[in-house]
Design a protein around this motif. Sequence first.
Motif, PDB file in Angstrom:
ATOM      1  N   TYR A  61      -2.596  -2.718  -3.534  1.00  0.00           N
ATOM      2  CA  TYR A  61      -3.937  -2.171  -3.320  1.00  0.00           C
ATOM      3  C   TYR A  61      -4.269  -1.129  -4.380  1.00  0.00           C
ATOM      4  CZ  TYR A  61      -5.224  -4.649   0.909  1.00  0.00           C
ATOM      5  OH  TYR A  61      -5.601  -5.642   1.791  1.00  0.00           O
TER       6      TYR A  61
ATOM      7  N   SER B 251      -7.265   1.141   1.236  1.00  0.00           N
ATOM      8  CA  SER B 251      -6.623  -0.049   1.788  1.00  0.00           C
ATOM      9  C   SER B 251      -6.759  -0.070   3.315  1.00  0.00           C
ATOM     10  CB  SER B 251      -5.135  -0.060   1.424  1.00  0.00           C
ATOM     11  OG  SER B 251      -4.428  -1.013   2.202  1.00  0.00           O
TER      12      SER B 251
ATOM     13  N   THR C 272       0.837  -1.201   0.000  1.00  0.00           N
ATOM     14  CA  THR C 272       0.000   0.000   0.000  1.00  0.00           C
ATOM     15  C   THR C 272       0.871   1.251   0.000  1.00  0.00           C
ATOM     16  OG1 THR C 272      -1.669  -1.171   1.330  1.00  0.00           O
ATOM     17  CG2 THR C 272      -1.822   1.229   1.269  1.00  0.00           C
TER      18      THR C 272
END
Length: 349
Positions: free
Chosen positions: A302, A212, A182
């Motif tokens: 993500y 995320s 992320t």
Amino acid sequence: MKDWKSIVVVLTAVSLIILLIPTLLVLPSLGKDESGELQEDSPKQEESEWTALLNDPAVEVAVYRTGSEEIEKFPLEQYIVGVVASEMPAEFELEALKAQAVAARTYVVTQLNQGNTESLPEGAVVSDSVSHQVFKSEAELKKQWGSEFEEKINKIRQAVAETAGQVITYDGKPIDASFFSTSNGFTENSEDYWENEIPYLRSVESPWDKDSPKFTQEKTFKVQEFEEKLGVNVTSEDIGTVLSRTEGERIEQIKIGGKVFTGREVREKLDLASSDFSWVMRGDEIIVKTEGFGHGVGMSQYGANGMAKEGKTYQDIVKHYYKDVTIAEAEPFLKQYMVKKGSIIFVGV
């Protein structure tokens, strides 16, 4: 009259034979289970084709299993299935899983050709840990997923099979296809986290990561523990000053207790989720907040899933996170490896 009736009978018989000929020609071609009706594509047939492709032993990957301390060999595409299943949630969009499959395949093809195996036992190409790519066998995944195994593994197999043999290249060579969980809203230039400036690993926007569950994290330290880990003394009046930030909006340099650190150094010493951090002191504790999860260089997983949800293809995802790259066939690079290994011998005439 008899002649006329005979002629009519003959003509009728000929007409019937003409009408029956197409049917007679078709009938022998129909099997016991065929009805002559329109048929639907059989998913089982597709799955059997995937299975054959994924188990092709032409190129095998020797994986050092850190748990058993043994080396196991897996067909290349079967290895990619185990990596994608371990590195990215199976619930992610299919196009995101495809992007992960291409990145994972690129990584191992590069590893096969470069042979950077110094940290591995003799005969191994990669380990099954984060030192290379996390990998689990299908038997291990079955234990992990239980009743959801068939659904999840078939989705992963599809993503791998539909990108089979594809790698990411820059200037005609497979890239270092780094990826992470992320971002903080931006990816990082390679030289801002690692030492080398790599032209295809540039900072890009990644706004999808805010969705995320790993986007923000908090970690609490006792002041004494914080000071010991960094080797500094801090006070409530001076708990640190950010000196500069990277293009990806992470900490580049920070001064703490009279010492200057890089953001990466602080992240590693404190074992933080990201090098985009801030903190406050409350009593005898320091609460550290981070944004993003991982080193931030390359493809955000993500972010890839967010792009896929918006209808972007795996090609779109790959070309967003890796700049000026091409998706190409792995075959020539695998041939190089096989020649080097001695599995292919060219005989001159």
